[in-house]
Design an enzyme around this catalytic site. Structure first.
Site: not given
Ligand SMILES: [Zn+2]
Length: 278
Positions: A2-3, A55, A170, A264
């Site tokens: 998650p960003e 985060k 990402n 990723r």
């Protein structure tokens, strides 16, 4: 992963629903959490506020307990009215904090612990966070300094490093690099100050733009993110998820490459983001 904006929005939604209210029910599958709850019940405490730090999600309870959760790749917080059907299976529940009006449910959250408020500032993981891109105050000079400290690392990895700056995941990594015309695999030390500043400023702008967007009140995980300013869902992002499709600037094919232990994906346009040797 998650960003930062996802966590920020989830924290804000939880804060609006829960803060000022008394915990009616607390459940968890984590023995370390239930042990604290057994000794010093969370039930009956007031939720004072919910905030995001990079985060990490921090839920403050009266009496000095703070619930720290980190979503890593898989976790998310949802909020429901009592009796409302959950969007995930019961077996995926890791933590539940309920008031009379709402149930906050943490699904598949891999990291959760209670921290005493007085220990928070010294907490290892929180202390190491770089400047928070969504913070009220943001130190750009310090962020660039931290990027320069990692001169040998690829810029794509440096953007994801939460000790350099907190908030980029990402999706934004690929989007920010495209917006600044920087190749994801460039050595950070080879980039100019202007390029590094472009990356920092753009990351902050993209993240901020996505937390000010309106969100449905009961959705903590809307997956609603855009960097292109276009409304069409198919046109929201520049490069992320667009392998082999035409670049929105030059028409060339977007490339994708998997890297790192968790494979990723990095997306980029080799024409708009040439590597140093090109
Ligand atoms: Zn291009």
């Amino acid at each position: 992963m998650p960003e930062g904006d996802t966590i920020f929005r989830a924290a804000r939604t939880l804060h609006r629903a829960l803060s000022g209210h008394v915990v009616d029910r607390f459940e968890s599958v984590f023995p370390a959490l239930t042990r604290v709850h057994d000794d010093e019940p969370i039930t009956g405490r007031t939720i004072e506020r919910v905030t995001a730090a990079g985060k990490h999600m921090l839920m403050y309870f009266s009496g000095g307990h703070v619930l720290r959760t980190h979503m890593r790749m898989s976790g998310s917080w949802h909020i429901y009215r009592p009796g409302e059907t959950w969007q995930r299976a019961r077996r995926d529940m890791r933590v539940l904090v309920a008031t009379k009006e709402f149930e906050a449910v943490g699904f598949n959250i891999p990291v959760a612990e209670f921290v005493r408020m007085r220990d928070l500032a010294r907490h290892d993981e929180l202390r190491r966070l770089g400047p928070d891109l969504l913070g009220d105050t943001f130190d750009r000079t310090e962020t660039v300094r931290r990027m320069r400290e990692r001169g040998d690392a690829a810029i794509g990895d440096v953007l994801l490093n939460q000790r350099v700056m907190a908030g980029v995941g990402n999706v934004y990594k690929s989007e920010v690099l495209f917006a600044c015309g920087v190749n994801p695999f460039s050595r950070t030390g080879d980039l100019s100050d202007r390029q590094l500043e472009c990356l920092v400023d753009t990351a902050r702008r993209f993240l901020q733009a996505n937390v000010t967007e309106k969100l449905a009140p009961m959705t903590t995980y809307a997956g609603y993110r855009r960097t292109t300013r276009r409304d069409d869902p198919a046109e929201r992002l520049w490069v992320y998820g667009r392998a082999r499709k035409g670049c929105r600037r030059c028409g060339g094919a977007i490339q994708v490459k998997a890297s790192g232990s968790d494979a990723r994906l990095t997306y980029w346009c080799p024409t708009c983001q040439p590597s140093a040797g090109d």
